[in-house]
Design a protein around this motif. Structure first.
Motif, short mmCIF file in Angstrom:
data_model
loop_
_atom_site.label_atom_id
_atom_site.label_comp_id
_atom_site.label_asym_id
_atom_site.label_seq_id
_atom_site.Cartn_x
_atom_site.Cartn_y
_atom_site.Cartn_z
N GLN A 18 0.83 -1.20 0.00
CA GLN A 18 0.00 0.00 0.00
C GLN A 18 0.87 1.26 0.00
O GLN A 18 0.58 2.23 -0.72
N ARG A 19 1.94 1.24 0.82
CA ARG A 19 2.82 2.41 0.88
C ARG A 19 3.49 2.65 -0.48
O ARG A 19 3.65 3.80 -0.92
N PHE A 23 2.96 6.03 -2.62
CA PHE A 23 4.13 6.83 -2.98
C PHE A 23 4.19 7.04 -4.49
O PHE A 23 4.56 8.13 -4.96
N ARG A 24 3.86 6.03 -5.26
CA ARG A 24 3.86 6.17 -6.71
C ARG A 24 2.81 7.18 -7.17
O ARG A 24 3.04 7.96 -8.10
N ILE A 25 1.65 7.15 -6.51
CA ILE A 25 0.62 8.14 -6.86
C ILE A 25 1.11 9.55 -6.55
O ILE A 25 0.92 10.49 -7.35
N SER A 79 13.20 1.39 -3.44
CA SER A 79 12.33 1.16 -2.28
C SER A 79 12.72 2.02 -1.08
O SER A 79 12.62 1.59 0.07
N TRP A 80 13.17 3.28 -1.36
CA TRP A 80 13.52 4.17 -0.26
C TRP A 80 12.28 4.67 0.50
O TRP A 80 12.41 5.20 1.59
N TYR A 81 11.14 4.53 -0.13
CA TYR A 81 9.91 5.05 0.50
C TYR A 81 9.56 4.31 1.78
O TYR A 81 8.64 4.70 2.51
N HIS A 82 10.27 3.21 2.09
CA HIS A 82 10.03 2.51 3.35
C HIS A 82 10.61 3.28 4.54
O HIS A 82 10.21 3.05 5.68
#
Length: 539
Positions: A18-19, A23-25, A79-82
């Motif tokens: 979901q994250r 983040f892509r949106i 995958s830095w958005y984690h």
């Protein structure tokens, strides 16, 4: 170290997915926003709307902002958005870019600071730490107020713009807190829904396992009489070793299909045991509608009738035991007196020759009646079988050798068993008594018909029913067709000296060992008694 549970791992994976989607949106929104802001400066028609106070500052920041978006898109695979720090940095850059662009365009009057609402809302959703998310909102409010104060100080804005700046700051805080609350609630609801879905899935799997491992066979039949689902017990009873894909009910059993049609048409069913494809195992069926509405689907319950038969057999033997106790008391005492009197009469020297013959007849029939009583008592005293695993080929050779040694006369018994590794489950003592009785009958009838005692034991396998067949074949004239139905009835015999209990006893011993005994003719016309072991007696 304790490993996380599967549910925890699943929940973490779901949140990570979901994250990534959120983040892509946001990156897509950020890309579109940076492109629009840059195009507004490049296009002559919209240039007057932005960068009015400081055109060079606007063009430089808009270009850098757009370039940072390209870098952000390229980093999606990392995958830095984690990481919370990475997200905080991204939102901090966005706040700074929007504030600097607003500063170059006239502050609050440009309308650009309102874009901070989306940034603050996105941070409240994507940053799980509420403190950091609130910090993003606080920095946005502080940036808007400092921007407004700066423009007032350099006299590029009036003091009246503090009011809309304050309202925007209040809106940013409200949006941040509200979105955080909604996000937490949605997360809890989602976790609850996931747990309920997991519970339902586990319950469904449990029900499937229970149904599959039930001793009762279950079939789901649709309105077209096609079997949609059947559990393992139903497969074992109706279609052992065969394909169980959607097939018509009559392909499993014509009798089952007839009983089902009768139940469908009348709504009444009287359970009648029936066999399937010649198997000795009797089964019994019951029917239930699947739903109350007229869907045409029904559930069929199939049960092995053998335990019921064995229970009835036990009741019958119990009653027979009480009867034979009375017989032993009421018959054997006077029978002993008659036999003893006949012996004394035979020893008399004054007895005439004709009377001697009559005494012999009395003695002979007294012995016959005594054997009948003994056979009946033997049946009534019979204990439950004690099955053992027997290597059939070797066991039959030893049995025949011992049997011929006890005859003390010339006889020929051959064994034909090509299955050296065939193992059966049977009470060895019961099997010995069955085969001994059958061989006694076979040798006696062979001697009467051919003048020589000869019999043959042949072992084969029925691939369709997965049964082991033991045939005892003799060279006698066979049983008359009209007598075949009465062959296994007690006290029925075609030999004057017989008691009529031998074959009945063999039949009873077979039934309690979950096997069957039948009479038939071979292809050569020879008389044959076939012992068929149920497929579940095979190892």
């Amino acid at each position: 170290m304790t490993q996380p549970s599967l549910a925890t791992q699943s929940r973490a994976y779901r949140r990570s997915k979901q994250r990534r989607t959120l983040f892509r949106i946001y990156v897509a929104y950020r890309s579109l926003l940076s492109l629009v802001l840059l195009l507004m400066w490049i296009s002559p028609n919209t240039r007057q709307l932005v960068g009015g106070l400081n055109p060079s500052q606007y063009s430089f920041v808009a270009t850098v902002y757009f370039a940072s978006t390209i870098v952000l898109i390229a980093s999606l695979s990392a995958s830095w958005y984690h990481h919370q720090r990475y997200l905080f940095t991204v939102f901090l850059v966005d706040i700074a870019a929007i504030i600097i662009l607003a500063d170059a365009s006239g502050g609050m009057v440009s309308g650009l600071p309102i874009l901070l609402v989306i940034t603050v809302a996105a941070s409240a959703v994507m940053i799980s730490n509420s403190t950091i998310a609130t910090l993003v909102a606080a920095l946005s409010v502080l940036a808007v107020l400092l921007l407004t104060l700066r423009l007032i100080v350099i006299q590029q804005a009036s003091i009246n713009e503090l009011f809309p700046a304050g309202l925007l700051g209040l809106l940013l805080f409200v949006v941040s807190l509200l979105v955080q609350a909604i996000a937490r609630r949605l997360s809890r609801v989602e976790d609850l829904a996931q747990r309920r879905a997991s519970d339902l899935y586990n319950l469904q799997r449990l029900n499937e396992q229970v149904v599959q491992h039930m001793q009762t066979g279950i079939l789901l039949v649709n309105s077209e009489r096609l079997v949609r689902v059947m559990n393992k017990a139903a497969i074992d009873l109706l279609a052992p070793g065969r394909s169980v894909t959607s097939r018509h009910l009559h392909e499993y059993s014509d009798q089952l299909a007839e009983q089902f049609e009768h139940w469908k048409s009348t709504g009444q069913h009287r359970a009648q045991p029936f066999s399937v494809h010649g198997s000795p195992t009797l089964v019994i069926a019951n029917f239930r509608d699947l739903r109350s509405e007229n869907s045409g689907e029904a559930i069929i319950f199939i049960e092995d009738y053998t335990p019921i038969t064995q229970h009835a057999q036990a009741l019958k033997l119990s009653s027979l035991g009480r009867l034979t106790a009375s017989i032993a008391h009421e018959i054997r005492n006077p029978l002993g007196a008659i036999s003893h009197a006949a012996q004394l009469l035979q020893e008399s020297e004054a007895l005439a020759t004709a009377d001697q013959r009559l005494a012999d007849i009395i003695q002979e029939h007294s012995s016959r009646v005594n054997r009948i009583v003994e056979n009946v008592m033997q049946i009534s005293r019979r204990e439950p079988p004690k099955p053992e695993y027997l290597l059939l080929g070797e066991w039959l050779l030893r049995f025949v050798e011992d049997y011929l040694d006890t005859l003390h006369r010339d006889a020929e018994v051959s064994v034909d068993c090509d299955y050296r590794d065939l193992v059966i489950e049977f009470d060895p003592e019961n099997l010995r008594r069955i085969l001994s009785n059958l061989l006694d009958n076979g040798l006696r009838h062979s001697a009467l018909h051919k003048g020589q005692e000869r019999a043959h034991i042949e072992v084969s396998l029925n691939e369709d029913t997965e049964q082991c067949l033991i045939d005892v074949i003799d060279e006698g004239p066979g049983v008359a067709p009209e007598d075949e139905e009465k062959l296994f009835e007690p006290f029925f015999t075609t030999v004057e000296s017989g008691s009529g209990m031998g074959l009945y006893l063999c039949k009873e011993l077979c039934e309690i060992n979950n096997a069957t005994l039948n009479y038939l003719r071979t292809k050569e016309g020879q008389s044959c008694f076939r012992l068929a072991l149920n497929k579940r007696a095979l190892n």
